[in-house]
Structure formats: C-alpha cells, structure tokens
Design an enzyme around this catalytic site. Structure first.
Site, mmCIF file in Angstrom:
data_model
loop_
_atom_site.group_PDB
_atom_site.id
_atom_site.type_symbol
_atom_site.label_atom_id
_atom_site.label_comp_id
_atom_site.label_asym_id
_atom_site.label_seq_id
_atom_site.Cartn_x
_atom_site.Cartn_y
_atom_site.Cartn_z
ATOM 1 N N LYS A 11 22.034 40.375 -36.754
ATOM 2 C CA LYS A 11 21.777 39.245 -37.555
ATOM 3 C C LYS A 11 20.628 38.720 -36.649
ATOM 4 O O LYS A 11 19.295 38.425 -36.993
ATOM 5 C CB LYS A 11 22.509 38.358 -37.852
ATOM 6 C CG LYS A 11 22.149 36.979 -38.423
ATOM 7 C CD LYS A 11 23.222 35.924 -38.678
ATOM 8 C CE LYS A 11 23.683 35.103 -37.678
ATOM 9 N NZ LYS A 11 22.895 33.991 -37.012
ATOM 10 N N ASN A 12 20.726 38.441 -35.434
ATOM 11 C CA ASN A 12 19.929 37.532 -34.615
ATOM 12 C C ASN A 12 19.017 38.399 -34.056
ATOM 13 O O ASN A 12 17.607 37.629 -33.378
ATOM 14 C CB ASN A 12 20.568 36.893 -33.340
ATOM 15 C CG ASN A 12 21.654 35.877 -33.968
ATOM 16 O OD1 ASN A 12 21.451 35.306 -35.299
ATOM 17 N ND2 ASN A 12 22.505 35.144 -33.256
ATOM 18 N N ARG A 84 18.451 27.924 -39.494
ATOM 19 C CA ARG A 84 17.734 27.572 -38.382
ATOM 20 C C ARG A 84 16.660 28.312 -38.047
ATOM 21 O O ARG A 84 15.398 28.228 -37.477
ATOM 22 C CB ARG A 84 18.552 27.161 -37.246
ATOM 23 C CG ARG A 84 17.967 26.855 -35.981
ATOM 24 C CD ARG A 84 18.768 26.600 -34.706
ATOM 25 N NE ARG A 84 17.834 26.261 -33.706
ATOM 26 C CZ ARG A 84 17.456 25.323 -33.488
ATOM 27 N NH1 ARG A 84 17.537 24.214 -34.129
ATOM 28 N NH2 ARG A 84 16.546 25.119 -32.225
ATOM 29 N N CYS A 108 23.563 26.152 -38.090
ATOM 30 C CA CYS A 108 24.849 25.777 -37.699
ATOM 31 C C CYS A 108 24.826 24.428 -36.978
ATOM 32 O O CYS A 108 23.863 24.345 -36.147
ATOM 33 C CB CYS A 108 25.595 26.954 -36.670
ATOM 34 S SG CYS A 108 26.333 28.271 -37.654
ATOM 35 N N ARG A 113 20.009 20.364 -31.658
ATOM 36 C CA ARG A 113 19.400 21.609 -31.533
ATOM 37 C C ARG A 113 17.799 21.345 -31.685
ATOM 38 O O ARG A 113 17.053 21.724 -32.657
ATOM 39 C CB ARG A 113 19.923 22.651 -32.641
ATOM 40 C CG ARG A 113 21.279 22.869 -32.139
ATOM 41 C CD ARG A 113 21.614 23.969 -33.330
ATOM 42 N NE ARG A 113 21.436 25.248 -32.941
ATOM 43 C CZ ARG A 113 21.522 26.376 -33.547
ATOM 44 N NH1 ARG A 113 22.224 26.233 -34.837
ATOM 45 N NH2 ARG A 113 21.242 27.735 -33.485
ATOM 46 N N PRO A 114 17.154 20.682 -30.543
ATOM 47 C CA PRO A 114 15.687 20.336 -31.149
ATOM 48 C C PRO A 114 14.716 21.681 -30.721
ATOM 49 O O PRO A 114 15.414 22.657 -30.409
ATOM 50 C CB PRO A 114 15.355 19.537 -29.855
ATOM 51 C CG PRO A 114 16.500 19.950 -28.592
ATOM 52 C CD PRO A 114 17.756 20.072 -29.411
ATOM 53 N N ASP A 297 28.250 32.824 -28.518
ATOM 54 C CA ASP A 297 28.675 33.157 -29.957
ATOM 55 C C ASP A 297 29.999 33.932 -29.664
ATOM 56 O O ASP A 297 30.644 34.316 -30.676
ATOM 57 C CB ASP A 297 27.504 34.213 -30.439
ATOM 58 C CG ASP A 297 26.623 33.322 -30.886
ATOM 59 O OD1 ASP A 297 26.494 32.037 -30.966
ATOM 60 O OD2 ASP A 297 25.553 34.072 -31.395
ATOM 61 N N ARG A 392 27.351 33.731 -44.059
ATOM 62 C CA ARG A 392 25.809 33.913 -43.351
ATOM 63 C C ARG A 392 25.635 35.015 -42.294
ATOM 64 O O ARG A 392 24.604 35.385 -42.093
ATOM 65 C CB ARG A 392 25.610 32.574 -42.750
ATOM 66 C CG ARG A 392 25.190 31.492 -43.768
ATOM 67 C CD ARG A 392 25.031 30.237 -42.930
ATOM 68 N NE ARG A 392 23.851 30.416 -42.026
ATOM 69 C CZ ARG A 392 23.512 29.631 -41.079
ATOM 70 N NH1 ARG A 392 24.308 28.611 -40.953
ATOM 71 N NH2 ARG A 392 22.595 30.043 -40.352
HETATM 72 N N1 EPU Z 1 16.966 23.892 -26.808
HETATM 73 C C1 EPU Z 1 16.250 22.898 -26.623
HETATM 74 N N2 EPU Z 1 14.914 22.833 -26.997
HETATM 75 C C2 EPU Z 1 14.454 24.039 -27.748
HETATM 76 C C3 EPU Z 1 15.199 25.057 -27.911
HETATM 77 C C4 EPU Z 1 16.379 24.920 -27.462
HETATM 78 O O1 EPU Z 1 16.621 21.805 -25.907
HETATM 79 O O2 EPU Z 1 13.224 23.869 -28.006
HETATM 80 C C5 EPU Z 1 18.434 23.949 -26.415
HETATM 81 C C6 EPU Z 1 19.380 24.017 -27.530
HETATM 82 O O3 EPU Z 1 19.379 22.642 -28.127
HETATM 83 C C7 EPU Z 1 20.556 24.732 -27.042
HETATM 84 C C8 EPU Z 1 19.902 25.692 -26.179
HETATM 85 O O4 EPU Z 1 18.631 25.146 -25.638
HETATM 86 O O5 EPU Z 1 21.322 23.625 -26.253
HETATM 87 C C9 EPU Z 1 20.099 26.994 -26.264
HETATM 88 O O6 EPU Z 1 19.545 27.231 -27.507
HETATM 89 P P1 EPU Z 1 18.576 28.556 -28.056
HETATM 90 O O7 EPU Z 1 17.166 28.170 -28.490
HETATM 91 O O8 EPU Z 1 18.807 29.684 -26.935
HETATM 92 O O9 EPU Z 1 19.454 29.073 -29.293
HETATM 93 P P2 EPU Z 1 18.686 29.260 -30.893
HETATM 94 O O10 EPU Z 1 17.673 30.081 -30.646
HETATM 95 O O11 EPU Z 1 18.687 28.116 -31.350
HETATM 96 C C10 EPU Z 1 19.946 31.509 -31.035
HETATM 97 C C11 EPU Z 1 21.084 32.224 -31.831
HETATM 98 C C12 EPU Z 1 22.262 31.372 -31.915
HETATM 99 C C13 EPU Z 1 22.868 31.625 -30.417
HETATM 100 C C14 EPU Z 1 22.029 31.147 -29.565
HETATM 101 C C15 EPU Z 1 22.464 31.339 -27.931
HETATM 102 C C16 EPU Z 1 19.792 32.980 -33.652
HETATM 103 C C17 EPU Z 1 19.174 32.977 -34.934
HETATM 104 N N3 EPU Z 1 20.498 32.322 -33.126
HETATM 105 O O12 EPU Z 1 20.282 30.299 -31.293
HETATM 106 O O13 EPU Z 1 23.151 32.230 -32.771
HETATM 107 O O14 EPU Z 1 24.171 31.000 -30.325
HETATM 108 O O15 EPU Z 1 20.567 31.752 -29.709
HETATM 109 O O16 EPU Z 1 22.362 32.569 -27.622
HETATM 110 O O17 EPU Z 1 19.266 34.011 -32.958
HETATM 111 C C18 EPU Z 1 25.002 32.576 -34.351
HETATM 112 O O18 EPU Z 1 24.162 33.547 -34.619
HETATM 113 O O19 EPU Z 1 25.944 32.145 -34.921
HETATM 114 C C19 EPU Z 1 24.085 31.557 -33.490
HETATM 115 C C20 EPU Z 1 24.360 30.231 -33.503
#
Ligand code: EPU
Length: 425
Positions: A11-12, A84, A108, A113-114, A297, A392
C-alpha cells in the site's frame, strides 16, 4: 493457524507511485497494486485532478495523466480528509503545474502529523506558501530549482514528496537524512524507470539531478512488508505453522529477528518465509524506529503477541519513537483482558494467561490488525467493529485468514458460533 498465503502489493509504495504518475503526462500501467480502500481513494483523487483511470483488475490498473488540469491543481477535500497520503500529490503538482493546493490531510490518528518538513523543502526549492481559505497553497510559478535539504527527521512522506518535486526541478537537489524505507526506494526506482536521475536511494543522502525528461512506464509495485508481518504475527500468536509467499523477507529482517528470539522457527527463502511457532511465545521487548529498525507499523501486531507471551520478568517494554500516539490499540486490548500500561511513548505489557472474547473497535489500520492478531488466539468469537480501518490497508483479509484456518467473516450480525475469531462490521 496453518497454511499458506500470498502477500499483496505494498500500500505505502503504491500510493506515492500513483502520485508520481502526475510527474509526466501519459499512460502508465501499474502491476501488483493492492485491492484496498486507500488505493481506490487515491485513484479517485487522480481522476478528480483530471487523470483517466482504468478499474483495478487482478492488481493491474492503467492511469493516464495527460488530462491533469493545471488550472485547478487541488484534490477534493472529502478525499483528502480520508487519507493522509493524498498530500503526496503536492510535489508532483507543484513540479508539473507550478502550483498545488491541498487541505490538511486526514488518515490514521496517531498524534500530531504535521507536514512542515514537506513544506520547508518546497520552500527551499523556490516555492512560496500562501495561506488560502484554510488550505495550503504552494506556488512555484517561476519553476522549482534544486536545493540542499536537511530533513530534521527521516520522514517517509516528506522524502517522497520532495523526491517527486526534485525530479521536476532544475538542477541538483540533495535530500539529507532521507527516509530509507523500501517504499521510498520503490518510488525512487519508479522515477528512475521514468527517466529521472537519482543517486543514493536507500541511503542517508539522496542526490537528484532534476530536469531530465520523464516518460510514462509499466511498473510492478513491491510486496507489502507490513502485511507480511501481520500474517507472521497471526501465525506466531496462535502457535501456528505456515508460509507467507510473494514477499521480500529482506524488507522485514527486524521482525524476523524478534520472532526468532521469541521462539519461532523460521526458514527464509528469496520470496517466502516459513514459520513454526511454539505454543507460547517468549516475550521480547523492542523499540520502533526508521527503517531498517523495527517498523512502527509492526508494533501493534507484536504488542498483541506480547499480551499472552511468557515473560520471565513478568513484563516487557515497547518503546514507540515514530509517532506520539501509536498505542490506540491498548484500550481495546485491555477490554479483552490484556494488562498494559502506557506512559507517553512507552508501553509496559504484563502478559496474562489468556484474553477473553469481546466486542471491540479498530482504531487505525495497524492497531485494527493488531486486534485481529489478538482475537485469533482467544477461544470463542471476538467481534471487531470500525472495520473501515482494516479495509483501508488489507486486501482479502477474511479470505486470507480463512485460508490459514481461522473463521473470519465480515458481517452485520455475527451471531453464529465461530471456533476462533469473527471479524464483524
Ligand atoms: N513529521 C513531522 N513533520 C513532517 C513529516 C513528519 O513532524 O513534515 C513527523 C510525524 O509527525 C511523525 C514522524 O515524523 O511523528 C514520522 O512520520 P513520516 O512522515 O515518516 O510518516 P508518514 O509519511 O506520515 C508513512 C506511512 C505510515 C508509516 C510511517 C512510518 C504512508 C502512506 N504512510 O507515514 O503508514 O507508519 O510512514 O513508517 O506511507 C500505515 O500504513 O498504517 C501507516 C500509518
């Protein structure tokens, strides 16, 4: 549980790759797309932006992004609020159209999650942020240029968004402290197949030589390592033995290490893993972290295994470092009789001999699957509601669980007795 199940596409990885089809107009053929809600919503996002999309059939869809409407580069609010990953259209739209507008994304609920790292990176490449009616408008009318970007944290989404913007920017971009998750690398490989020049995928610093002409391609998405971990935990938690196929074991070595330490016998092939679990797992504590550390995850899945494991000290600790609030599954697990205490980002699990059946609600994708993993060990029927979270992220969930010998049904009224677990909606 016993048996064999094949893993779906990731998915990701699929979501950012779908976003990347915006980078160059034309017709793409994508294989191994998982048939799940988030992929369908993302295809709708692309359609709403002007792309033509074929229905997903046997994991394959075609996407033609020739018709992307640059005059209105804004995905509909109702779709963005569902997921997201919709924020990932920003980088490609900015690069292709010089402008992108997105409402704050949903998805989620795992604490704050900024997207400040995404936005700061766009600014470094010459874009301007314009607050606009509660949305985020990013403007790069005069084009993007290469930049040296040092991410404060190796964010998966920020690395992906900036990678897609950087291939369309003029000049060289370096993303330092980039995320090294296999899904990021798969997106990078997709962009390379399109003609982009990228060095350092899977390493701390990624160097992108922007401005190379890009073209549509046919591409196969990598298998889902999180789904693989989900079924391995399901097998492990039930004292089961089985094989997961169509996976890439090198993408989840930390989970394999934990399972082995917990007493599982593993045989690992190139594209499959065989697991034989002891009747009771040994308790293994862990700390989540960016790849290649233990995946956040996988954390809720392993926590369910811990709830009835054998812990010589009487407890084990899980430290969650990625998200500020990723223990949503604890409250429903406690309703089933688990003994877990959470203090900020630390969870202390005191294993009990058995959990009891009940009706509980899924709270997010992986937390929801964690509840399924727990339910499978409970004698009797456990009902899990709020199933849209599971839909999802997991394709053919009940079919795959049943292939392993569980009783798992989507139903509006699950009254019939079931030997292991029922998944009710
Ligand atoms: N963060 C910031 N600022 C930003 C971006 C991120 O502070 O601009 C912080 C987040 O708040 C968090 C940390 O950095 O505390 C990590 O966030 P990241 O950006 O790495 O995660 P994401 O891209 O939002 C993806 C996956 C998530 C997975 C995370 C970590 C997708 C669509 N989602 O999220 O997957 O948990 O990476 O590996 O790729 C899921 O599949 O259920 C899921 C939540």
């Amino acid at each position: 549980l016993q048996g064999e199940v094949p893993m779906a596409g990731s998915k990701n990885a699929a979501l950012p790759i779908l976003a990347a089809t915006i980078c160059a107009p034309g017709r793409y053929t994508l294989h191994n797309l998982p048939d799940l809600l988030d992929v369908h919503v993302f295809l709708q996002v692309l359609e709403a932006l002007g792309a033509t999309v074929s229905p997903l059939a046997n994991g394959t869809a075609t996407v033609d992004t020739s018709g992307i409407r640059c005059a209105d580069p804004q995905p509909p609010k109702d779709l963005v609020s569902k997921m997201r990953a919709s924020v990932l259209v920003m980088g490609p739209l900015l690069g292709r159209c010089g402008r992108a507008e997105v409402t704050m994304p949903g998805g989620c609920s795992l604490g704050a999650r900024p997207i400040n790292y995404h936005l700061a990176g766009f600014e470094a490449m010459g874009a301007q942020l314009v607050p606009h009616n509660g949305t985020i408008m990013v403007d790069a009318a005069r084009g993007l240029h290469g930049a040296d970007i040092d991410l404060p944290f190796a964010s998966v989404g920020a690395t992906e968004n900036l990678l897609m913007a950087a291939v369309l920017a003029q000049g060289e971009t370096v993303i330092r402290n980039a995320a090294r998750e296999p899904e990021v690398t798969d997106l990078g490989e997709f962009l390379v197949a399109m003609g982009a020049h990228i060095d350092g995928l899977g390493e701390r610093d990624i160097r992108i030589h922007g401005g190379a002409p890009l073209h549509p391609v046919e591409y196969t998405v990598i298998p889902d390592r999180i789904e693989a971990g989900s079924y391995l935990c399901a097998l492990a938690n039930t004292g089961g033995s089985g094989r997961i196929t169509r996976c890439r074991p090198e993408h989840f070595t930390e989970l394999l290490r934990v399972l082995e330490e917990a007493g599982c016998r593993l045989t690992v092939g190139d594209t499959w893993v065989e697991l034989q679990a002891p009747p009771t797992l040994g308790a293994v504590g862990l700390c989540t972290g960016p790849y290649p550390a233990f995946a956040t995850d996988h954390q809720p899945l392993w926590m369910s295994c811990l709830t009835t494991a054998h812990a010589p000290l009487g407890f084990e600790i899980i430290l969650e470092t990625l998200f500020e609030s990723r223990f949503n599954q604890v409250a429903p697990l406690k309703e089933l009789g688990a003994d877990i205490e959470v203090l900020s980002q630390v969870a202390c699990v005191r294993p009990v001999s058995t959990l009891r059946p009940g009706t509980i609600a899924a709270t997010d994708i992986r937390g929801g699957m964690g509840l399924v993993v727990a339910a499978l060990r409970i004698p009797g029927t456990t009902r899990i509601t709020q199933l849209h979270h599971l839909q999802r992220g997991y394709s053919q969930l009940t079919e795959k669980l049943e292939a392993l010998g569980a009783t798992a049904r989507y139903c509006s009224n699950c009254d019939s007795p079931a030997p292991i677990a029922a998944v009710a909606g």
